[in-house]
Design a protein around this motif. Structure first.
Motif, mmCIF file in Angstrom:
data_model
loop_
_atom_site.group_PDB
_atom_site.id
_atom_site.type_symbol
_atom_site.label_atom_id
_atom_site.label_comp_id
_atom_site.label_asym_id
_atom_site.label_seq_id
_atom_site.Cartn_x
_atom_site.Cartn_y
_atom_site.Cartn_z
ATOM 1 N N TRP A 58 6.471 37.620 22.434
ATOM 2 C CA TRP A 58 5.576 37.173 23.507
ATOM 3 C C TRP A 58 4.436 38.160 23.698
ATOM 4 N N SER A 84 2.018 38.007 20.836
ATOM 5 C CA SER A 84 1.179 36.810 20.866
ATOM 6 C C SER A 84 0.017 36.968 21.838
ATOM 7 N N GLY A 127 4.867 35.886 31.432
ATOM 8 C CA GLY A 127 5.697 36.448 30.378
ATOM 9 C C GLY A 127 7.092 36.698 30.883
ATOM 10 N N GLY A 172 3.001 30.650 19.341
ATOM 11 C CA GLY A 172 3.345 31.278 20.602
ATOM 12 C C GLY A 172 2.279 31.002 21.651
ATOM 13 N N ARG A 196 5.155 26.652 28.464
ATOM 14 C CA ARG A 196 5.282 27.586 27.346
ATOM 15 C C ARG A 196 6.722 28.052 27.235
ATOM 16 N N GLY A 222 7.822 31.041 27.167
ATOM 17 C CA GLY A 222 8.088 32.115 28.118
ATOM 18 C C GLY A 222 8.437 31.596 29.493
#
Length: 524
Positions: free
Chosen positions: A52, A55, A313, A492, A510, A512
């Protein structure tokens, strides 16, 4: 004289003490005179790279394989700073990188004076978002390579220069004073954040009235919140008022009513067995040991809750199992996913609240001038609309309803008129996004967000596709049925469509964000 150093760090993973890049800009009399940019190998024990993070900033373990370790680069950073005031956007994070990385390497904190442009912007500007690119753009500066440490540091320089002009001040101290923000200091184990002074003591406690119209889906809604440790972004009183705005009840002391403890700037090392804790933290741990469910939340997490629980995140929470903290302090953190699972095992899980409720008849009329139609929902103080105008507002936000409207805070299945993705949204959410001319559809939003991020990263963009099997396993592990990727190929940051197994809500998120679980998950 407008003299200062702008700084920005990027980290290898979700642990704050894992610097992998730093950008520094020296300013003299308002002009840039020198710059530095270094790649860094994070301290041993905190040197893994999360996909993460990579990305976002494009930095990989291979790229820093020959870079100096944190202990080697720190003297150069300190030398470049000298006696200048250090300025950063969200200085709580960047100074935290320094303190936590030093803790891992058992290095004494350097002595610094610093100022936070995030706090400055919150005091000087009225904006829908205070993220670095948004603040910079609001002041006429376009940040073209967000999450490049040097580019971000340059953006901080521009924010300071332009705020100094708008505030008619000549130096850093004058700028801070003009908007009521204190300079922060750190060194010799002592830390004092760059916070809004509010014109008085940060310990003041103004009368609190909990917002009865707050969003019941908000993460803090209905919870009792206590603060301990020094808050870095605002005064205690401001934090309590923000809690009340979200429908939470702030209290002074940890009691049997408490179910959230927000920990300010406390080094993870103090959570080692036998270490001294604040009285509130000690009481919280005692109550946890007796079975009371208290979530220990970092200030970063709290700030994200204030921004509508939009998380960028993997979020880090302090581990309540103090015996598991190692000497480096890095394992003083767990993800929200672990914390949620632990709370869920503590007691029988209540069924989720239904996505929709029965509409309540009302004799109110639509708030649109000249419309005499019956309103679609009751309200005490806010505007209300008839069904036709509700549909019109949704269409402005790019949605077409696939089921009848019941209430602004209910989840309604919709179809995006631009991309055709079907997902659940609350009408209240569409109203909020319409204020900023932002489409409601998260599939469109995250597709564009990820594509723009890759464009800005250029050759450093992380272009390893996420496999269908990997995405499905991640979704299923967090309580969702996986309905498929929303891009091809899927990288990602790109969105995926899921359905919550508990409540049935369909969302475009996403990976995350999927890791945080659905909003219907039980909370302590």
């Amino acid at each position: 004289m407008l003299d200062f150093i702008a700084i920005d760090f990027e980290t290898a993973n979700s642990y704050r003490g894992s610097p992998c890049s730093v950008g520094l800009v020296r300013v003299r009399d308002g002009q840039v005179v020198d710059e530095r940019h270094w790649l860094i190998r994070p301290p041993i024990g905190a040197d893994w790279f999360d996909g993460w993070n990579t990305s976002i900033h494009g930095i990989t373990a291979d790229m820093v394989a020959d870079a100096p370790r944190w202990s080697e680069i720190l003297p150069h950073i300190v030398s470049f700073i000298g006696d200048d005031v250090v300025v950063a956007h969200n200085a709580a994070f960047d100074t935290g990188v320094i303190r936590y990385a030093c803790a891992v390497d058992n290095i004494e904190w350097p002595e610094l004076k610093f100022l936070c442009t995030l706090v400055l912007a919150r005091r000087a500007l009225s904006l829908p978002s205070y993220r670095l690119p948004f603040v910079a753009e609001s002041l006429g500066y376009e940040l073209e390579a967000h999450h490049d440490a040097l580019a971000d540091a340059r953006a901080v320089v521009e924010i300071v220069r332009r705020l100094t002009q708008t505030q008619h001040t000549a130096d850093i101290g004058g700028l801070a004073e003009s908007v009521g923000v204190a300079l922060g200091t750190m060194g010799r184990g002592i830390y004092k954040g760059s916070v809004a002074t509010g014109g008085g003591s940060g310990r003041a406690f103004t009368p609190i009235e909990v917002n009865s119209d707050a969003d019941p889906e908000g993460y803090l809604y209905g919870r009792v919140v206590v603060f301990t440790g020094a808050l870095l972004s605002m005064t205690r009183d401001m934090a309590r008022q923000e809690c009340a705005r979200l429908g939470a009840t702030p209290e002074e002391n940890t009691t049997k009513r408490t179910n959230v403890l927000v920990v300010g700037d406390i080094n993870p090392a103090v959570l080692r067995p036998g270490s001294s804790l604040t009285g509130k933290a000690r009481r919280a741990f005692e109550l946890q040991d007796k079975g009371q469910e208290i979530e220990v939340m970092t200030e970063d997490d709290f700030l994200r809750c204030l921004d509508g629980n939009t998380l960028d995140g993997v979020e880090v929470l302090l581990r309540t199992d103090r015996s598991a903290v190692d000497a480096a302090g890095a394992s003083a953190a767990v993800t929200r996913e672990d914390s949620t699972a632990a709370r869920s095992e503590a007691k029988p899980v209540k069924p989720p609240r239904p996505l929709r409720r029965e509409p309540i008849p009302t004799d109110q009329v639509c708030s649109v001038e000249g419309c005499d139609a019956v309103a679609a929902f009751k309200t005490r103080t806010k505007p209300t609309w008839c069904s036709a105008h509700v549909a019109e507002i949704q269409l402005t936000g790019g949605l077409r309803a696939l089921e009848s409207f019941t209430h602004p805070d209910d989840w309604q299945l919709t179809e995006c008129v631009a991309c055709g993705v079907e997902a659940h949204y609350r009408f209240a959410y569409t109203l909020d996004k319409n204020q900023y001319s932002e489409p409601t559809c998260r599939a469109c939003y995250w597709r564009n967000w990820a594509a723009e991020g890759r464009r800005l990263q250029g050759e450093w963009a992380y272009l390893t596709p996420v496999s269908f099997e990997e995405a499905r396993a991640h979704a299923e592990a967090n309580g969702f049925d996986y309905l498929g990727p929303l891009t091809a190929p899927s990288y990602g940051g790109d969105p995926h469509l899921t359905r919550c197994r508990r409540c049935g809500k369909i969302s475009a998120d996403r990976l995350g964000d999927i890791g945080f679980g659905c909003t219907c998950q039980p909370r302590g």
